[in-house]
Motif scaffolding. Structure first.
Motif, short mmCIF file in Angstrom:
data_model
loop_
_atom_site.label_atom_id
_atom_site.label_comp_id
_atom_site.label_asym_id
_atom_site.label_seq_id
_atom_site.Cartn_x
_atom_site.Cartn_y
_atom_site.Cartn_z
N VAL A 198 0.85 -1.20 0.00
CA VAL A 198 0.00 0.00 0.00
C VAL A 198 0.88 1.24 0.00
CG1 VAL A 198 -1.75 1.29 1.28
CG2 VAL A 198 -1.88 -1.20 1.17
N VAL A 199 0.65 2.11 -0.99
CA VAL A 199 1.44 3.33 -1.11
C VAL A 199 0.50 4.54 -0.97
CG1 VAL A 199 2.99 4.66 -2.61
CG2 VAL A 199 2.99 2.15 -2.72
N LEU A 200 0.79 5.39 0.02
CA LEU A 200 0.01 6.63 0.18
C LEU A 200 0.77 7.75 -0.50
CD1 LEU A 200 -1.17 7.19 3.89
CD2 LEU A 200 -2.56 6.68 1.89
N VAL A 201 0.08 8.56 -1.30
CA VAL A 201 0.76 9.68 -1.95
C VAL A 201 0.17 10.98 -1.37
CG1 VAL A 201 1.31 10.77 -4.16
CG2 VAL A 201 1.12 8.29 -4.01
N PRO A 263 -12.60 10.54 2.50
CA PRO A 263 -11.39 10.03 1.85
C PRO A 263 -10.91 8.71 2.47
CG PRO A 263 -11.08 12.31 2.54
CD PRO A 263 -12.38 11.87 3.09
N ALA A 264 -11.07 8.61 3.81
CA ALA A 264 -10.58 7.40 4.48
C ALA A 264 -11.35 6.17 4.00
CB ALA A 264 -10.72 7.55 5.99
N SER A 265 -12.66 6.33 3.75
CA SER A 265 -13.41 5.15 3.34
C SER A 265 -13.07 4.76 1.90
CB SER A 265 -14.92 5.34 3.58
OG SER A 265 -15.53 5.87 2.45
N VAL A 266 -12.77 5.74 1.05
CA VAL A 266 -12.34 5.41 -0.33
C VAL A 266 -11.00 4.66 -0.27
CG1 VAL A 266 -11.65 6.34 -2.58
CG2 VAL A 266 -13.47 7.45 -1.29
N ALA A 267 -10.10 5.15 0.59
CA ALA A 267 -8.79 4.52 0.71
C ALA A 267 -8.94 3.08 1.22
CB ALA A 267 -7.91 5.33 1.67
N PHE A 268 -9.84 2.90 2.19
CA PHE A 268 -10.08 1.56 2.74
C PHE A 268 -10.62 0.63 1.64
CE2 PHE A 268 -12.71 -1.68 4.71
CZ PHE A 268 -11.90 -2.15 5.73
N ASP A 269 -11.62 1.14 0.90
CA ASP A 269 -12.23 0.34 -0.17
C ASP A 269 -11.21 -0.03 -1.24
OD1 ASP A 269 -14.58 0.57 1.14
OD2 ASP A 269 -15.50 2.02 -0.24
N ALA A 270 -10.30 0.92 -1.53
CA ALA A 270 -9.30 0.66 -2.57
C ALA A 270 -8.42 -0.53 -2.16
CB ALA A 270 -8.45 1.90 -2.82
N VAL A 271 -7.99 -0.53 -0.89
CA VAL A 271 -7.14 -1.64 -0.43
C VAL A 271 -7.96 -2.94 -0.43
CG1 VAL A 271 -5.67 -2.50 1.42
CG2 VAL A 271 -5.74 -0.06 0.94
N GLN A 272 -9.22 -2.83 0.00
CA GLN A 272 -10.10 -4.01 -0.01
C GLN A 272 -10.18 -4.61 -1.42
OE1 GLN A 272 -12.35 -4.79 2.91
NE2 GLN A 272 -14.39 -4.62 2.00
N ARG A 273 -10.39 -3.71 -2.38
CA ARG A 273 -10.51 -4.13 -3.79
C ARG A 273 -9.19 -4.76 -4.28
NH1 ARG A 273 -12.48 -6.79 -7.09
NH2 ARG A 273 -12.07 -6.35 -9.28
N LYS A 304 -4.68 7.14 7.07
CA LYS A 304 -3.66 6.13 7.34
C LYS A 304 -4.17 5.09 8.34
CE LYS A 304 1.19 5.51 8.02
NZ LYS A 304 2.22 5.70 8.99
N ARG A 305 -4.80 5.59 9.41
CA ARG A 305 -5.31 4.66 10.45
C ARG A 305 -6.31 3.66 9.86
NH1 ARG A 305 -5.85 9.04 13.39
NH2 ARG A 305 -8.12 9.08 13.26
N VAL A 306 -7.23 4.22 9.04
CA VAL A 306 -8.29 3.36 8.49
C VAL A 306 -7.70 2.34 7.52
CG1 VAL A 306 -10.36 3.38 7.05
CG2 VAL A 306 -10.11 5.05 8.88
N VAL A 307 -6.78 2.81 6.67
CA VAL A 307 -6.14 1.90 5.71
C VAL A 307 -5.39 0.80 6.47
CG1 VAL A 307 -4.19 1.78 4.12
CG2 VAL A 307 -5.97 3.45 3.75
N LYS A 309 -6.13 -0.79 8.93
CA LYS A 309 -6.95 -1.92 9.40
C LYS A 309 -6.65 -3.15 8.55
CE LYS A 309 -10.65 0.77 11.40
NZ LYS A 309 -11.97 1.33 11.23
N HIS A 310 -6.18 -2.89 7.31
CA HIS A 310 -5.81 -4.00 6.42
C HIS A 310 -4.37 -4.47 6.68
CE1 HIS A 310 -9.26 -3.86 3.71
NE2 HIS A 310 -9.16 -2.56 3.64
N GLY A 311 -3.59 -3.65 7.38
CA GLY A 311 -2.16 -3.95 7.57
C GLY A 311 -1.37 -2.66 7.36
N PRO A 312 -0.08 -2.63 7.77
CA PRO A 312 0.68 -1.38 7.69
C PRO A 312 0.84 -0.83 6.27
CG PRO A 312 2.00 -3.19 8.59
CD PRO A 312 0.67 -3.75 8.27
N VAL A 313 0.90 0.51 6.19
CA VAL A 313 1.17 1.16 4.90
C VAL A 313 2.65 0.93 4.59
CG1 VAL A 313 1.42 3.43 3.81
CG2 VAL A 313 -0.64 2.90 5.11
N ASP A 314 2.96 0.57 3.35
CA ASP A 314 4.34 0.21 3.02
C ASP A 314 5.20 1.40 2.63
OD1 ASP A 314 4.29 -2.98 2.74
OD2 ASP A 314 2.38 -2.11 2.15
#
Ligand code: GDP
Length: 400
Positions: A198-201, A263-273, A304-307, A309-314
């Protein structure tokens, strides 16, 4: 009485003649005079059709019938057309290939330094001018002072005089200032359990954040990785469309939310997808409004916190516009306080003579530059390589 009878007969005869006349005239109008037909009744000339028959009567399908291949077919099937995807340019050696884009910095820094250092006498004034050149290129005071003092010592000790002798020294010192042995690898490989990287920009709006997300997707695709994009910049209406266009070009799916949504829920959904589609990496574009520092920090922190939930941001990449120089660095501090930034993307280096900003940014923020933007083209984002960068700034020996 006889006269009256004669009058009536007269009127009757006149009316009859009139009625017959009218009917005859109408009949004549109803039948158009038949016109001579070109090619049949006379040789066709200018304005006539050349061939016979012309003006063929319309024939319906009842008369003509269906083509053989459609007879008996219930439906007409059309082969699906595969969308044409771009094939991004390979990433290895991109910086060397794009080195001409640094020509503005090269002129100021490389040529400027060599012009000064090849003077007959390297006196105090000349060294001061060398310092000024480095400062003008935005290298920053600390790095400049250090570089000049090391160079002065080596020139004196080694007795170096000619430009060709000076070149390797200057190159070495420049590479040392940029940092040759810093880890600049991008953590974009999937985890052993199959979870995507997972990459946050992040970064101020207008620095080239969305563009960088799109270009980075291409870098990864060029390196054989699969990508999902997350359009978590829900505040700028066009950002999601812009990101999706980038993604579509290389076959990367873009996860979007409602405009002005969370934005946090979009980021969460993106990782889920990304997890469901088992892709290698998920790149998340975030909003960079700076009107309230607390608002920004809260929002980024939440994303960042919400994302996570799937595991650490890389990887958290901070995008900085090289043309804003030191001001950009000041702004960037806000982001480094909000999230732990692991790498810098320095964009628009093609539009500035201040290539030294690479050195200043890393020193001031203590974070390595991992990618540089060298133009608006889709493949104008290069992994940062200190040696190739120093060579590009110093220019070709032959050109000196
Ligand atoms: P955002 O608001 O941070 O997402 O910024 P955008 O991605 O929309 O980019 C803003 C502008 O900067 C766009 O016109 C980009 O084409 C341009 N841009 C981005 N990177 C570069 C670069 O490396 N060089 C140049 N010349 N322009 C760039």
């Amino acid at each position: 009485m006889l006269e009256l009878l004669a009058l009536l007969v007269g009127i009757l005869v006149v009316s009859l003649v009139a009625v017959v006349g009218l009917v005859t005239t109408r009949g004549q109008r109803a039948l158009p005079p038949s016109r001579p037909r070109p090619g049949l009744d006379y040789r066709p000339g200018t304005g006539d059709d050349a061939e016979v028959p012309r003006d063929t009567p319309t024939r319906t399908v009842d008369v003509v019938g269906l083509p053989d291949d459609l007879l008996g077919a219930d439906t007409v099937s059309v082969d699906p057309v595969e969308p044409q995807l771009d094939v991004p340019a390979p990433t290895a050696g991109r910086l060397s290939r794009l080195r001409a884009r640094l020509s503005r910095s090269q002129t100021t820094l490389g040529r400027g330094l060599f012009a000064l250092l090849s003077r007959d006498v390297l006196d105090e004034d000349t060294w001061e001018e060398v310092e000024d050149t480095l400062l003008t290129a935005d290298m920053g005071v600390a790095a400049t002072t250090e570089l000049v003092s090391r160079l002065r010592t080596r020139v004196r000790v080694d007795g170096v005089r000619t430009t060709s002798e000076l070149r390797p020294l200057l190159r070495e010192e420049l590479v040392a200032a940029i940092g040759a042995d810093v880890d600049r690898s991008l953590h974009t490989a999937p985890h052993p359990d199959g979870r995507p990287a997972v990459v946050l920009v992040v970064g101020v709006n207008g620095t080239g954040k969305t563009t960088t997300c799109g270009k980075l997707a291409r870098v990864l695709v060029a390196d054989g990785r699969s990508v999902v994009l997350g359009a978590a910049d829900t505040f700028r209406a066009a950002a999601a469309d812009q990101l999706q266009t980038w993604g579509d070009r290389v076959g990367a799916e873009t996860v979007r939310g409602p405009e002005a949504g969370d934005p946090a829920s979009v980021a969460f959904d993106a990782v889920q997808r990304g997890r469901a589609a088992r892709v290698d990496a998920v790149l998340i574009d975030t909003a960079g409004r700076l009107h309230t520092k607390t608002g920004l920090m809260d929002e980024l922190g939440k994303v960042k916190r919400v994302v996570e939930k799937h595991g650490p941001v890389d990887e958290t990449l901070l995008v900085l516009d090289a043309t804003t120089g030191q001001n950009g660095v000041v702004q960037a501090r806000v982001f480094t306080q909000a999230v732990e930034v692991t790498g810098i993307v320095l964009t628009k280096l093609d539009g500035t003579a201040k290539g030294g900003i690479v050195v200043a940014v890393q020193r001031e923020l203590g974070i390595p530059v991992k990618l540089i933007g060298l133009g608006e083209g889709p493949d104008d984002l290069a992994p940062f390589e200190p040696e190739a960068f120093a060579d590009a700034l110093l220019g070709d020996e032959a050109a000196l």
